[in-house]
Enzyme design. Structure first.
Site, mmCIF file in Angstrom:
data_model
loop_
_atom_site.group_PDB
_atom_site.id
_atom_site.type_symbol
_atom_site.label_atom_id
_atom_site.label_comp_id
_atom_site.label_asym_id
_atom_site.label_seq_id
_atom_site.Cartn_x
_atom_site.Cartn_y
_atom_site.Cartn_z
ATOM 1 N N ARG A 50 0.454 -1.145 -0.151
ATOM 2 C CA ARG A 50 0.185 -0.316 0.312
ATOM 3 C C ARG A 50 0.620 1.491 -0.120
ATOM 4 N NH1 ARG A 50 -4.797 -1.245 4.181
ATOM 5 N NH2 ARG A 50 -5.550 -3.431 3.024
ATOM 6 N N ASP A 162 -15.656 8.023 9.477
ATOM 7 C CA ASP A 162 -14.216 7.023 9.770
ATOM 8 C C ASP A 162 -13.023 8.174 9.708
ATOM 9 O OD1 ASP A 162 -14.419 4.396 8.102
ATOM 10 O OD2 ASP A 162 -12.416 5.403 7.702
#
Length: 293
Positions: A50, A162
């Site tokens: 990532r 979030d």
């Protein structure tokens, strides 16, 4: 099919480009302290994969240089949000663990409205506390919109929060690949989704404006000492998130969330999670569903 020279070079670079043990630990310690998510050594390859996107985005040459950028070149302040976005997991689906939505419709909402029978057209506040790209929040909006139309005796508002700004941007847009909405019942697809008249090679759908207006999204770190939200929330969904926290942090997060529930409100966890071992006193009413008493 043949690989071009730069594809071969990129693959070779990727195979040989790794974080040192020291740098991985610094990053995992940082993420643990910042957002409570534990990154054991077994997650190292995932994290590297990532972060290579951030290496390319910043025009750096390697993960080693990325670590230098973070910890020795004062790049962490500007990169912090992007780092968190990169390493946090954002698994979500529409109507995931559907029995919770059935329970909400058939039992929880009627019970909540019964507790507020003296109010005229009460507002139910629902919080998706790890909303990711918004599939859970919009599932709630669909279920509650159907129920409100049937009963005509309550209103609702949904908050989705979030830690990742990337997923919150998608949630606010309400746009999804068409294959992602397969779990949505056909009647709800017709009422609550807009389909492109000219679908391209990757067709997309969008949540109708009526539901988007009732659903707002904000960034929140569950590890913050307090949350800037109302304390009369009716239902909080916190599903499949606590598994990434250690026991001490799990208890702190649950205590903070429960403080935002009205008496009689509900906390809904994922089926793989439990409140066993915490000091939170709530009444279990169904698997992974707890009521504040």
């Amino acid at each position: 099919m043949s690989l071009r020279a730069h594809d071969i070079q990129a693959t070779a670079t990727s195979d040989n480009d790794h974080l040192s043990t020291r740098d991985f630990k610094r990053i995992s310690d940082l993420i643990g302290a910042e957002v409570g998510i534990k990154l054991p050594p077994g997650k190292r390859l995932m994290v590297e994969g990532r972060l290579r996107k951030r290496v390319r985005a910043l025009g750096l040459s390697s993960l080693d240089e990325y670590a230098l950028h973070l910890f020795q070149r004062d790049g962490l302040v500007a990169e912090r949000v992007h780092l968190i976005n990169a390493v946090t997991t954002n698994k979500t689906d529409f109507f995931r663990e559907p029995e919770h939505f059935d329970l909400l419709r058939e039992r929880l909402v009627p019970d909540l409205l019964g507790l507020r029978s003296r109010e005229r057209n009460p507002l139910l506040k629902i919080w998706s506390a790890a909303s990711s790209t918004g599939a859970e929040a919009y599932t709630l909006a669909m279920v509650l919109s159907d129920l409100a139309a049937q009963r005509n005796d309550f209103r609702f508002a949904i908050l989705g929060t979030d830690i990742s700004t990337n997923v919150l941007e998608q949630a606010a847009r309400g746009v999804y690949p068409s294959d992602q909405i397969a779990p949505v019942p056909a009647t709800m697809q017709q009422r609550y989704l807009m389909f492109s008249r000219r679908p391209g090679p990757r067709p997309e759908v969008r949540i109708v404006p009526e539901l988007r207006k009732l659903t707002r999204f904000q960034r929140l770190n569950l590890m913050d000492a307090s949350y800037p939200y109302d304390q009369d929330v009716d239902v909080i969904f916190l599903r499949n998130v606590l598994i990434y926290f250690d026991k001490a942090d799990q208890e702190k997060v649950i205590l903070r969330l429960v403080s935002h529930l009205r008496t009689g409100g509900y906390l809904i966890l994922g089926h793989s999670e439990s409140m066993i071992g915490t000091n939170v006193t709530m009444r279990q009413v169904a698997p992974a569903v707890f009521q504040k008493v």
